[in-house]
Design a protein around this motif. Structure first.
Motif, PDB file in Angstrom:
ATOM      1  N   TYR A  36       5.542  -0.441  -0.602  1.00 29.05           N
ATOM      2  CA  TYR A  36       4.758  -1.266  -1.520  1.00 29.05           C
ATOM      3  C   TYR A  36       3.496  -0.536  -1.975  1.00 29.05           C
ATOM      4  CZ  TYR A  36       7.550  -5.442  -0.499  1.00 29.05           C
ATOM      5  OH  TYR A  36       8.563  -6.354  -0.383  1.00 29.05           O
ATOM      6  N   ASP A  39       4.408   2.210  -4.331  1.00 24.91           N
ATOM      7  CA  ASP A  39       4.820   1.695  -5.636  1.00 24.91           C
ATOM      8  C   ASP A  39       3.608   1.330  -6.497  1.00 24.91           C
ATOM      9  OD1 ASP A  39       7.448   2.022  -4.989  1.00 24.91           O
ATOM     10  OD2 ASP A  39       7.809  -0.076  -4.463  1.00 24.91           O
ATOM     11  N   GLN A  40       2.631   0.653  -5.887  1.00 28.91           N
ATOM     12  CA  GLN A  40       1.429   0.280  -6.643  1.00 28.91           C
ATOM     13  C   GLN A  40       0.697   1.524  -7.116  1.00 28.91           C
ATOM     14  OE1 GLN A  40       0.551  -2.996  -7.361  1.00 28.91           O
ATOM     15  NE2 GLN A  40       2.534  -3.454  -6.467  1.00 28.91           N
ATOM     16  N   GLN A  43       2.613   3.173 -10.023  1.00 28.95           N
ATOM     17  CA  GLN A  43       2.514   2.463 -11.298  1.00 28.95           C
ATOM     18  C   GLN A  43       1.207   2.799 -12.010  1.00 28.95           C
ATOM     19  OE1 GLN A  43       3.196  -1.733 -11.043  1.00 28.95           O
ATOM     20  NE2 GLN A  43       5.272  -1.522 -10.256  1.00 28.95           N
ATOM     21  N   HIS A 157       3.765  -8.220   0.726  1.00 31.91           N
ATOM     22  CA  HIS A 157       4.022  -7.875  -0.673  1.00 31.91           C
ATOM     23  C   HIS A 157       2.931  -8.418  -1.580  1.00 31.91           C
ATOM     24  CE1 HIS A 157       6.945  -8.074  -4.340  1.00 31.91           C
ATOM     25  NE2 HIS A 157       6.123  -7.058  -4.412  1.00 31.91           N
ATOM     26  N   THR A 160      -0.455  -6.608  -1.085  1.00 30.65           N
ATOM     27  CA  THR A 160      -0.514  -5.303  -1.743  1.00 30.65           C
ATOM     28  C   THR A 160      -0.612  -5.458  -3.254  1.00 30.65           C
ATOM     29  OG1 THR A 160       1.926  -5.178  -1.725  1.00 30.65           O
ATOM     30  CG2 THR A 160       0.749  -4.088   0.073  1.00 30.65           C
ATOM     31  N   GLN A 161      -0.019  -6.522  -3.804  1.00 31.07           N
ATOM     32  CA  GLN A 161      -0.167  -6.770  -5.233  1.00 31.07           C
ATOM     33  C   GLN A 161      -1.607  -7.122  -5.581  1.00 31.07           C
ATOM     34  OE1 GLN A 161       2.708  -9.712  -6.606  1.00 31.07           O
ATOM     35  NE2 GLN A 161       3.825  -8.083  -7.639  1.00 31.07           N
ATOM     36  N   GLY A 164      -3.522  -3.768  -4.508  1.00 35.32           N
ATOM     37  CA  GLY A 164      -2.951  -2.465  -4.806  1.00 35.32           C
ATOM     38  C   GLY A 164      -3.430  -1.847  -6.100  1.00 35.32           C
ATOM     39  N   PHE A 165      -3.484  -2.633  -7.182  1.00 36.74           N
ATOM     40  CA  PHE A 165      -3.867  -2.058  -8.461  1.00 36.74           C
ATOM     41  C   PHE A 165      -5.312  -1.563  -8.438  1.00 36.74           C
ATOM     42  CE2 PHE A 165      -0.354  -4.759 -10.241  1.00 36.74           C
ATOM     43  CZ  PHE A 165       0.437  -3.690 -10.602  1.00 36.74           C
ATOM     44  N   GLY A 168      -5.371   1.418  -6.064  1.00 42.32           N
ATOM     45  CA  GLY A 168      -4.633   2.505  -6.698  1.00 42.32           C
ATOM     46  C   GLY A 168      -5.430   3.147  -7.815  1.00 42.32           C
TER      47      GLY A 168
END
Length: 432
Positions: A36, A39-40, A43, A157, A160-161, A164-165, A168
């Motif tokens: 996860y 992935d963030q 992206q 999940h 992290t959403q 995460g952004f 990240g």
């Protein structure tokens, strides 16, 4: 019907501590968390990389769309690998291949067209990995531990959403886009190493005494899911997210109705995941298993109904509250997931989960696309309200169907479980 081939549901509630005490779950959870986070990070890095290289918002959007397209096109077929080969091996091989593909993206000389191909296949390999992990989890966690474990995965999940952004973006700003992609490749490699600690299990098809072809397995999985009224109903509940996830896809134009502050966009996008975390925690820890199944219909309607409030043009705090309430209602997915596992035979679990997941991604992608186009004409608030009305209508129809088919699985929870082999052995020894 819940026949003898299916897992027996249970009323006993499990704690998060009991779940984390299972060593194999800790490995699966840590590998999932790394995926996860990676992935963030990827992206954000890809969005920055493509926009800086091409200067085109369209090409940036095309690259982002590639994260939705592969599971829709290849997910139902490749998910069957989780039923044809040992699931541990499927996950490890998928992680190793993704680590290699992402590492190739980190080369600065990579042409844009090749970069798109690498993104496509990287995301495509997530389909067998996700199916294998979802199919393996019920073997690792029994009874209500599975529900608690699913709640932990869901919370991870969503967390992290939420973070995460932002994290990240900060990391990309510090280390650079290509270096961030290198870190993402490392997370896949580390995940593969962690998964090597899982116990080796035979392929489900080998256990059943047959090895089907991938296409035949896909057809068998479709017949299994859509030919069973219980499974069909549960899959439709899973696909209901098409309606209540739509607002996240048009959060930016919705935020523009208040101001042009990016913080407002982040606030709106984090509202629903926050509600999902709260709902998953409360639903898994404080509601009994049979009551979760009884509440599924009402909870699914709660996931959609608050969105209708957008028609009243509430202030920002009201929109955040409504979207968070919708997120709380979406916790019904935990009960639907557990019931789905109970009703699917282990040999077809990977394919069944793959079909469900592909439908979810297809619905979300199509819903966001239609919602964005409609928001251009009608504005974001009416579109969100219409999504709520449509979703509520579908949820109400699903609830009526669910009331008719849920009886067997609830009744099975209250039946005494057959004695285990150790209990029979112990009783025989005592009698001797």
């Amino acid at each position: 019907m819940i026949s003898g081939r299916h897992r027996r549901p249970t009323e006993e509630q499990a704690t998060y501590r009991e779940v984390f005490a299972v060593r194999e779950f800790r490995s699966l959870w840590l590998a999932q968390a790394l995926s996860y986070i990676g992935d963030q990070l990827a992206q954000v890095a890809l969005a920055v990389l493509v926009f800086h290289r091409t200067g085109s918002a369209l090409l940036t959007a095309v690259t982002y769309a590639l994260t939705y397209l592969p599971p829709i096109l290849g997910g139902p077929v490749l998910s069957g690998l989780a039923d044809l080969f040992p699931r541990r091996r499927v996950m490890i091989v998928s992680d190793v291949l993704r680590a290699v593909l992402v590492a190739l993206m980190a080369f600065e000389a990579m042409p844009f067209a090749v970069l798109c191909v690498l993104v496509f296949f990287t995301v495509l390999l997530g389909a067998p990995f996700t199916a294998a992990r979802a199919a393996l989890l019920p073997d690792v966690l029994d009874g209500d531990k599975y529900v608690a474990g699913s709640a932990i995965n869901n919370i991870t999940h969503q967390a992290t959403q939420m973070m995460g952004f932002l994290a990240g973006g900060a990391l990309v700003a510090v280390v650079g886009t290509y270096q961030a992609l290198g870190i993402d490749a490392a997370t896949f490699g580390l995940s593969a190493v962690i998964l090597m600690g899982l116990r080796k299990r035979p392929a489900p098809a080998e256990s059943a005494g047959e090895m089907m072809s991938l296409w035949r397995n896909t057809r068998a999985g479709a017949r299994l899911v859509f030919g069973d009224p219980l499974l069909r109903s549960l899959v439709c509940f899973a696909w209901l997210c098409t309606f209540y996830v739509l607002p996240e896809g048009i959060a930016a134009p919705y935020a523009a109705t208040f101001d042009n502050n990016p913080v407002t966009v982040g606030l709106l996008m984090s509202a629903m995941p926050t509600g999902m975390v709260i709902g998953a925690f409360v639903f898994s820890r404080f509601v009994q298993a049979s009551n979760r199944l009884r509440a599924m219909g009402w909870m699914s309607m709660l996931a959609c109904a608050p969105l209708i409030g957008a028609a009243l043009h509430p202030p920002l705090w009201g929109v955040v509250a409504l979207w968070a309430l919708s997120g709380i209602g979406s916790a019904y997915q935990l009960a639907a997931n557990a019931a789905f596992v109970a009703a699917v035979p282990p040999s077809g679990r990977g394919q069944a989960f793959g079909l469900a997941q592909s439908g979810i991604l297809a619905g979300q992608g199509l819903g966001i696309l239609v919602g964005g186009a409609a928001a251009q004409v009608l504005g974001p608030e009416p579109v969100v309200a219409l999504a709520g009305v449509t979703g509520l209508s579908v949820a109400a129809m699903l609830s009526m169907t669910w009331t008719q088919v849920r009886g067997d699985i609830i009744a099975a929870m209250h039946e005494p479980a057959p004695p285990s082999k150790s209990e029979i052995t112990g009783s025989s020894a005592a009698a001797c």
